[in-house]
Design a protein around this motif. Structure first.
Motif, PDB file in Angstrom:
ATOM      1  N   VAL A  11       3.488   1.899 -10.121  1.00 37.50           N
ATOM      2  CA  VAL A  11       4.191   2.981  -9.427  1.00 37.50           C
ATOM      3  C   VAL A  11       5.701   2.677  -9.354  1.00 37.50           C
ATOM      4  O   VAL A  11       6.351   2.894  -8.330  1.00 37.50           O
ATOM      5  N   SER A  32      10.003   0.737   6.751  1.00 37.28           N
ATOM      6  CA  SER A  32       9.107   1.851   6.452  1.00 37.28           C
ATOM      7  C   SER A  32       9.445   2.416   5.078  1.00 37.28           C
ATOM      8  O   SER A  32      10.622   2.612   4.758  1.00 37.28           O
ATOM      9  N   GLY A  33       8.418   2.633   4.278  1.00 35.25           N
ATOM     10  CA  GLY A  33       8.631   3.198   2.944  1.00 35.25           C
ATOM     11  C   GLY A  33       9.008   2.181   1.879  1.00 35.25           C
ATOM     12  O   GLY A  33       9.279   2.541   0.739  1.00 35.25           O
ATOM     13  N   SER A  34       8.999   0.887   2.244  1.00 32.69           N
ATOM     14  CA  SER A  34       9.428  -0.132   1.266  1.00 32.69           C
ATOM     15  C   SER A  34       8.318  -0.486   0.275  1.00 32.69           C
ATOM     16  O   SER A  34       8.565  -1.193  -0.699  1.00 32.69           O
ATOM     17  N   GLY A  35       7.094  -0.021   0.537  1.00 30.35           N
ATOM     18  CA  GLY A  35       6.023  -0.224  -0.441  1.00 30.35           C
ATOM     19  C   GLY A  35       4.965  -1.235  -0.039  1.00 30.35           C
ATOM     20  O   GLY A  35       4.214  -1.721  -0.890  1.00 30.35           O
ATOM     21  N   LYS A  36       4.850  -1.524   1.243  1.00 30.59           N
ATOM     22  CA  LYS A  36       3.858  -2.509   1.705  1.00 30.59           C
ATOM     23  C   LYS A  36       2.433  -1.999   1.479  1.00 30.59           C
ATOM     24  O   LYS A  36       1.589  -2.722   0.938  1.00 30.59           O
ATOM     25  N   SER A  37       2.185  -0.746   1.874  1.00 26.04           N
ATOM     26  CA  SER A  37       0.833  -0.187   1.691  1.00 26.04           C
ATOM     27  C   SER A  37       0.496  -0.109   0.208  1.00 26.04           C
ATOM     28  O   SER A  37      -0.628  -0.405  -0.212  1.00 26.04           O
ATOM     29  N   LEU A  38       1.509   0.282  -0.563  1.00 23.15           N
ATOM     30  CA  LEU A  38       1.305   0.410  -2.006  1.00 23.15           C
ATOM     31  C   LEU A  38       0.885  -0.934  -2.615  1.00 23.15           C
ATOM     32  O   LEU A  38      -0.027  -0.989  -3.448  1.00 23.15           O
TER      33      LEU A  38
HETATM   34  N1  ATP Z   1       0.471   6.636  -5.374  1.00 22.41           N
HETATM   35  C1  ATP Z   1       1.801   6.713  -5.236  1.00 22.41           C
HETATM   36  N2  ATP Z   1       2.576   7.046  -6.275  1.00 22.41           N
HETATM   37  C2  ATP Z   1       3.911   7.113  -6.164  1.00 22.41           C
HETATM   38  N3  ATP Z   1       4.585   6.868  -5.034  1.00 22.41           N
HETATM   39  C3  ATP Z   1       3.876   6.528  -3.957  1.00 22.41           C
HETATM   40  C4  ATP Z   1       2.451   6.444  -3.995  1.00 22.41           C
HETATM   41  N4  ATP Z   1       2.014   6.082  -2.772  1.00 22.41           N
HETATM   42  C5  ATP Z   1       3.128   5.972  -2.011  1.00 22.41           C
HETATM   43  N5  ATP Z   1       4.229   6.238  -2.721  1.00 22.41           N
HETATM   44  C6  ATP Z   1       5.628   6.183  -2.243  1.00 22.41           C
HETATM   45  O1  ATP Z   1       6.020   4.822  -2.239  1.00 22.41           O
HETATM   46  C7  ATP Z   1       6.838   4.555  -1.101  1.00 22.41           C
HETATM   47  C8  ATP Z   1       6.283   3.397  -0.313  1.00 22.41           C
HETATM   48  O2  ATP Z   1       5.151   3.831   0.419  1.00 22.41           O
HETATM   49  P1  ATP Z   1       4.279   2.849   1.304  1.00 22.41           P
HETATM   50  O3  ATP Z   1       3.269   3.695   2.013  1.00 22.41           O
HETATM   51  O4  ATP Z   1       3.753   1.736   0.470  1.00 22.41           O
HETATM   52  O5  ATP Z   1       5.366   2.275   2.325  1.00 22.41           O
HETATM   53  P2  ATP Z   1       5.193   1.278   3.543  1.00 22.41           P
HETATM   54  O6  ATP Z   1       6.138   0.145   3.323  1.00 22.41           O
HETATM   55  O7  ATP Z   1       3.758   0.918   3.719  1.00 22.41           O
HETATM   56  O8  ATP Z   1       5.700   2.165   4.739  1.00 22.41           O
HETATM   57  P3  ATP Z   1       5.235   2.295   6.298  1.00 22.41           P
HETATM   58  O9  ATP Z   1       5.685   1.025   6.987  1.00 22.41           O
HETATM   59  O10 ATP Z   1       5.995   3.506   6.766  1.00 22.41           O
HETATM   60  O11 ATP Z   1       3.741   2.488   6.303  1.00 22.41           O
HETATM   61  C9  ATP Z   1       6.939   5.855  -0.307  1.00 22.41           C
HETATM   62  O12 ATP Z   1       8.172   6.448  -0.605  1.00 22.41           O
HETATM   63  C10 ATP Z   1       5.781   6.668  -0.821  1.00 22.41           C
HETATM   64  O13 ATP Z   1       6.063   8.047  -0.789  1.00 22.41           O
END
Ligand code: ATP
Length: 198
Positions: A11, A32-38
């Motif tokens: 991604v 937030s949004g840095s990609g941890k969940s991803l």
């Molecule tokens: N399957 C995907 N394909 C492309 N982009 C994605 C996908 N899933 C999430 N994203 C984007 O990647 C970025 C990171 O999302 P993610 O949920 O990993 O952030 P995070 O660090 O876990 O944030 P938070 O602390 O707010 O939960 C976001 O901008 C999101 O919109």
């Protein structure tokens, strides 16, 4: 022994490399949004990615996707529920029942409709749902966000037992105190990738 992540890209992100030894809790923080969940989803093979991910030396390419996700289980911040009753989601109802007290949940909650269960209760029930499947690695996305202190400590105690039993935990958390209590290692997600905090 444990989880080895090497050069994972997907991604438009990465490469990411980290390891989670068995018996250890590794914390992951970052904006937030840095990609941890991803990253957690990529390790569980729920989002498209490339790179080497091994559990106890076994590559995920050498096991089926369902078997990999049973061993390396991802628990999102907000889980999906598809049956009406809570208990119908539990692969092992007796093992789930045994975890209710330690998680500060009432015994009757397994026969409750999902619609009547609070957000914080659902969060702990989602963790129970994962734990009864006896995973080797738990990828936990903010498992105690929004929980009161007593429930947070209860979840941490249950996780500590799993760590002592040899599981590994990779956990997203924003709380410095939790990192100090639980984390053997701590990575921060930044625009440049993963940085080791300690
Ligand atoms: N399957 C995907 N394909 C492309 N982009 C994605 C996908 N899933 C999430 N994203 C984007 O990647 C970025 C990171 O999302 P993610 O949920 O990993 O952030 P995070 O660090 O876990 O944030 P938070 O602390 O707010 O939960 C976001 O901008 C999101 O919109």
């Amino acid at each position: 022994m444990g989880l080895q992540v090497s050069g994972v890209v997907g991604v438009g992100r990465g490469p990411f490399s980290l390891s989670v030894p068995r018996g250890q809790c590794v914390l992951l923080s970052g904006p937030s949004g840095s990609g941890k969940s991803l990253l957690l989803r990529m390790i569980a093979d729920l989002d498209p990615n490339e790179g080497d991910v091994l559990l106890d030396g076994l590559s995920r390419q050498d096991v089926s996707a369902p078997e990999w996700r049973r061993r390396v289980v991802y628990v999102p911040a907000e889980s999906g529920w598809w049956e009406d009753e809570v208990g119908a989601h539990m692969a092992d109802i007796e093992a789930a029942r045994a975890l209710l007290g330690p998680m500060c949940l009432p015994p009757a909650i397994l026969s409750s409709p999902v619609s009547r269960v609070s957000t914080g209760e659902k969060q702990r029930l989602a963790l129970i749902r994962a734990l009864v499947r006896k995973p080797d690695m738990l990828l936990l996305d903010e498992p105690t966000s929004g929980l009161d202190q007593a429930s947070t400590r209860a979840v941490e105690a249950v996780l500590r037992q799993r760590l002592e039993a040899g599981a590994g935990v990779l956990m997203v958390s924003h709380h410095e105190e939790q990192a100090a209590r639980m984390g053997n290692a701590h990575y921060r997600m930044s625009p440049h990738g993963l940085e080791a905090v300690r």
